[in-house]
Design a protein around this motif. Sequence first.
Motif, PDB file in Angstrom:
ATOM      1  N   HIS A  26      44.428  66.219 -23.949  1.00  0.00           N
ATOM      2  CA  HIS A  26      43.963  64.641 -24.059  1.00  0.00           C
ATOM      3  C   HIS A  26      43.716  64.188 -25.551  1.00  0.00           C
ATOM      4  CE1 HIS A  26      41.309  61.096 -23.857  1.00  0.00           C
ATOM      5  NE2 HIS A  26      40.387  61.623 -24.297  1.00  0.00           N
ATOM      6  N   ARG A  37      47.141  55.028 -24.095  1.00  0.00           N
ATOM      7  CA  ARG A  37      45.903  55.462 -23.390  1.00  0.00           C
ATOM      8  C   ARG A  37      46.381  56.727 -22.965  1.00  0.00           C
ATOM      9  NH1 ARG A  37      41.804  52.187 -21.913  1.00  0.00           N
ATOM     10  NH2 ARG A  37      41.158  53.725 -20.663  1.00  0.00           N
ATOM     11  N   ASP A  39      44.213  58.859 -20.080  1.00  0.00           N
ATOM     12  CA  ASP A  39      43.197  58.856 -19.445  1.00  0.00           C
ATOM     13  C   ASP A  39      43.451  60.213 -18.527  1.00  0.00           C
ATOM     14  OD1 ASP A  39      42.336  56.755 -20.517  1.00  0.00           O
ATOM     15  OD2 ASP A  39      42.390  55.559 -18.920  1.00  0.00           O
ATOM     16  N   LEU A  41      41.864  61.618 -14.921  1.00  0.00           N
ATOM     17  CA  LEU A  41      40.954  60.920 -13.631  1.00  0.00           C
ATOM     18  C   LEU A  41      40.745  62.009 -12.520  1.00  0.00           C
ATOM     19  CD1 LEU A  41      42.869  57.725 -13.225  1.00  0.00           C
ATOM     20  CD2 LEU A  41      40.922  58.119 -14.683  1.00  0.00           C
ATOM     21  N   TYR A  53      46.729  59.487 -16.569  1.00  0.00           N
ATOM     22  CA  TYR A  53      47.250  57.904 -16.895  1.00  0.00           C
ATOM     23  C   TYR A  53      47.784  58.073 -18.283  1.00  0.00           C
ATOM     24  CZ  TYR A  53      47.573  53.009 -17.472  1.00  0.00           C
ATOM     25  OH  TYR A  53      47.876  51.795 -17.594  1.00  0.00           O
ATOM     26  N   GLU A  54      48.982  58.221 -18.334  1.00  0.00           N
ATOM     27  CA  GLU A  54      49.699  58.263 -19.885  1.00  0.00           C
ATOM     28  C   GLU A  54      50.455  56.893 -19.969  1.00  0.00           C
ATOM     29  OE1 GLU A  54      52.237  61.637 -19.947  1.00  0.00           O
ATOM     30  OE2 GLU A  54      50.475  62.912 -19.126  1.00  0.00           O
TER      31      GLU A  54
END
Length: 98
Positions: A26, A37, A39, A41, A53-54
């Motif tokens: 990340h 982004r 993220d 999760l 979440y790419e």
Amino acid sequence: MHVTLVHVHVKPESVPAFLAATRLNHEASVREPGNRRFDVLQDPADVTHFILYEAYASAEDAAAHKQTPHYAAWRDTVAEMMARPRQGVPMQGLYPAG
């Protein structure tokens, strides 16, 4: 914007190691030029289920991510931690606009 939702199911005993490896991926991914982004999760109802979440400006930027040393290190490190193969679901990002 090119978005991929990567569903990852991790072996319960591997969750801490997965989180450590994923944090490194990340931190490097958010510095990539086309990244919008990245993220990580975790499902509160199933702590072994994660979604990455790419979001990238373009499909080319997303493909370039897969060529980075940090992605290769993550992929190889977490391979044996998977309870089942990860699943990437491509999405078209509409808002915010790319």
